[in-house]
Design a protein around this motif. Structure first.
Motif, short mmCIF file in Angstrom:
data_model
loop_
_atom_site.label_atom_id
_atom_site.label_comp_id
_atom_site.label_asym_id
_atom_site.label_seq_id
_atom_site.Cartn_x
_atom_site.Cartn_y
_atom_site.Cartn_z
N UNK A 155 6.39 14.56 3.60
CA UNK A 155 6.92 13.75 2.73
C UNK A 155 8.40 13.00 3.37
N UNK A 194 7.10 10.40 5.71
CA UNK A 194 6.59 9.16 5.01
C UNK A 194 7.69 8.51 4.77
N UNK A 214 -0.97 11.29 -0.88
CA UNK A 214 0.26 11.16 -1.98
C UNK A 214 -0.46 10.49 -3.31
N UNK A 215 -1.07 9.57 -3.23
CA UNK A 215 -1.51 8.69 -4.28
C UNK A 215 -2.58 9.59 -5.29
N UNK A 216 -3.18 10.71 -4.61
CA UNK A 216 -4.05 11.60 -5.47
C UNK A 216 -3.29 12.68 -5.57
N UNK A 217 -1.96 12.90 -5.57
CA UNK A 217 -1.11 13.85 -6.19
C UNK A 217 -0.87 15.14 -5.09
N UNK A 223 3.99 16.01 -10.41
CA UNK A 223 4.02 17.60 -11.21
C UNK A 223 3.11 18.37 -10.67
N UNK A 260 -0.49 8.38 2.62
CA UNK A 260 -0.43 7.77 1.67
C UNK A 260 -1.56 7.92 0.58
N UNK A 315 2.93 1.63 -3.26
CA UNK A 315 2.32 2.16 -4.20
C UNK A 315 2.12 3.67 -4.44
N UNK A 316 1.84 4.10 -3.14
CA UNK A 316 2.02 5.53 -2.87
C UNK A 316 3.23 6.26 -3.23
N UNK A 317 4.33 6.03 -2.64
CA UNK A 317 5.64 6.32 -2.51
C UNK A 317 6.00 6.32 -3.85
N UNK A 353 -0.33 7.78 8.71
CA UNK A 353 0.46 7.28 7.40
C UNK A 353 -0.35 7.08 6.39
N UNK A 354 -1.42 6.32 6.63
CA UNK A 354 -2.59 5.94 5.42
C UNK A 354 -3.37 7.16 5.18
N UNK A 412 0.68 -1.12 0.08
CA UNK A 412 -0.02 -0.02 0.12
C UNK A 412 0.73 1.15 0.07
N UNK A 413 1.85 1.28 1.00
CA UNK A 413 2.79 2.29 0.86
C UNK A 413 3.57 2.32 -0.30
N UNK A 454 4.57 5.73 -7.32
CA UNK A 454 3.89 6.09 -8.28
C UNK A 454 3.14 6.94 -8.30
N UNK A 455 3.33 8.01 -7.46
CA UNK A 455 2.53 9.17 -7.09
C UNK A 455 2.60 10.25 -8.26
N UNK A 456 1.72 10.96 -8.67
CA UNK A 456 1.93 11.91 -9.75
C UNK A 456 2.83 13.08 -9.30
#
Lengths: 231, 231
Positions: free
Chosen positions: B80, B83, B17-20, A100, B14, A92-94, B10-11, A89-90, A96-98
């Motif tokens: 960041x 994390x 982060x995955x949302x940008x 830009x 995360x 994935x976030x670290x 943390x979650x 889970x972590x 492949x996060x966008x």
DNA sequence: ATTACTAAAACTCGAGTAC
DNA sequence: TGTACTCGAGTTTTAGTAA
């Protein structure tokens, strides 16, 4: 034992894993575990009990002859699976996060001042050196549509970018310009510019490019514009 | 805000982060955040407040015109870093943990039964096929020095290994043998064998090899022996 | 030395709810 | 719709300490 892995449980497992507890019983003391996760010996003892009860950790025979000389612990298959789940889970976030900054807005017409200033020799020489080209005479003015985008644009001033120094022509001085490489509408390469002295309100940003973006993208006043700046 | 990152914090990070949210303010609702970490809207709201207070998250201007329409959040540099710290701790454990079983003990002399049984045709034919060689006639008996190693050895029976079937010669039957590839004292290749029927107590394990390990390693009774079995 | 119990303090939670 | 406050309940913590 709660449904999800609390951070102290996770860190306890991580410490044990790095000590080899995936395949061997490793002898540890609860004080040592407490130190590893930044908690007391008592808390660490509790964590081990929790993890055992949850079937994530199992206890082997006591290490040495004497009583109260530590415990031997091994991570169960289930325990390792739980760790892997959290790790993925972590990860994935670290990983492949966008990465830009995205600024959305609409094209507005400027007064041509931008084009004028950016054409001054004091700037063009530096543009060629720092960003590799002399901008098309005519900047793209974009009015950002949401306050959060304005905020993001303003923060750029602290982030860096290519600095074009200010200069003086003897009569007046011209401020610095910061350039951020990016693209407009996912296609045309450009630089967003931040000016030390600007006549725009903060919601309007300026974009320069090698060519005439307005024509290249078929844009007119009011067209939606999305500026993407890789970080 | 506690010193370390709790798992819900943390979650939350995360998810953002995955949302940008590393470089942009991301509009979210606290209900959405709650759903993402499996907690209530109220808890998620608290988490955001905690993270803001700790300087790990910052709030931008509210997304839309109306009041109470969600929040815009961005992860700070500090957030960041935190994390990344946790991620590296976990990654270090997950990706470079020792992945072998280690059994330590001392060499003891057997009665030669092991050698006898393992030399029977019913076994040797299978050895050649399953592990690629016929064992040197003479097994190495190792008495494990600690109870935790005995435990680990016993567990091997559930783990797998190369199975050598039992057989019958008409007069009596011989049990199965399970072989686990590994090395002795970090050098000589060997197989640890687990027998369906053994005359040893659980603390003594037997090791077979292509050659005479005893001589190759200069071992005698009482010499320390470390058996390492990659998993 | 240890582990791990008890008790009390601190923290976290969701329900209810103000705005 | 939303955020976020209060509050009672449950959980987790540490200090003290028995074994």
């Amino acid at each position: 034992m709660p449904a999800d892995l609390r951070s102290h449980h996770l860190r306890t497992l991580a410490y044990l894993l790095s000590r080899g507890a995936r395949h061997n019983f490793v002898p540890v003391t609860t004080s040592e575990l407490g130190r590893a996760v930044g908690r007391s010996q008592q808390a660490a003892s509790r964590h081990v009990l929790d993890l055992e009860e949850g079937g994530l950790l199992e206890r082997g025979p006591a290490p040495a002859a004497a009583a109260g000389r530590g415990v031997s612990l091994r991570i169960t298959q289930r325990g390792y699976s739980e760790m892997a789940r959290v790790y993925e889970e972590l990860r994935g976030a670290m990983e492949s996060h966008p990465s830009h900054v995205e600024l959305d807005g609409v094209l507005v017409s400027g007064m041509g001042e931008g084009a004028y200033y950016m054409s001054l020799d004091g700037y063009t020489a530096q543009f060629r050196e720092r960003i590799g080209y002399v901008p098309f005479p005519g900047t793209l003015n974009v009015r950002l549509s949401e306050a959060r985008h304005v905020s993001a644009a303003v923060r750029l001033d602290q982030v860096g970018g290519e600095l074009i120094d200010g200069f003086s022509d003897g009569r007046r001085t011209y401020g610095w310009v910061r350039c951020f490489a990016g693209s407009v509408n996912g296609a045309v390469g450009c630089h967003l510019i931040r000016l030390e002295r600007t006549h725009h309100d903060p919601a309007t940003v300026e974009v320069i490019s090698r060519s005439n973006i307005r024509r290249a993208c078929g844009l007119e006043d009011g067209s939606p514009v999305s500026i993407r700046l890789p970080m």
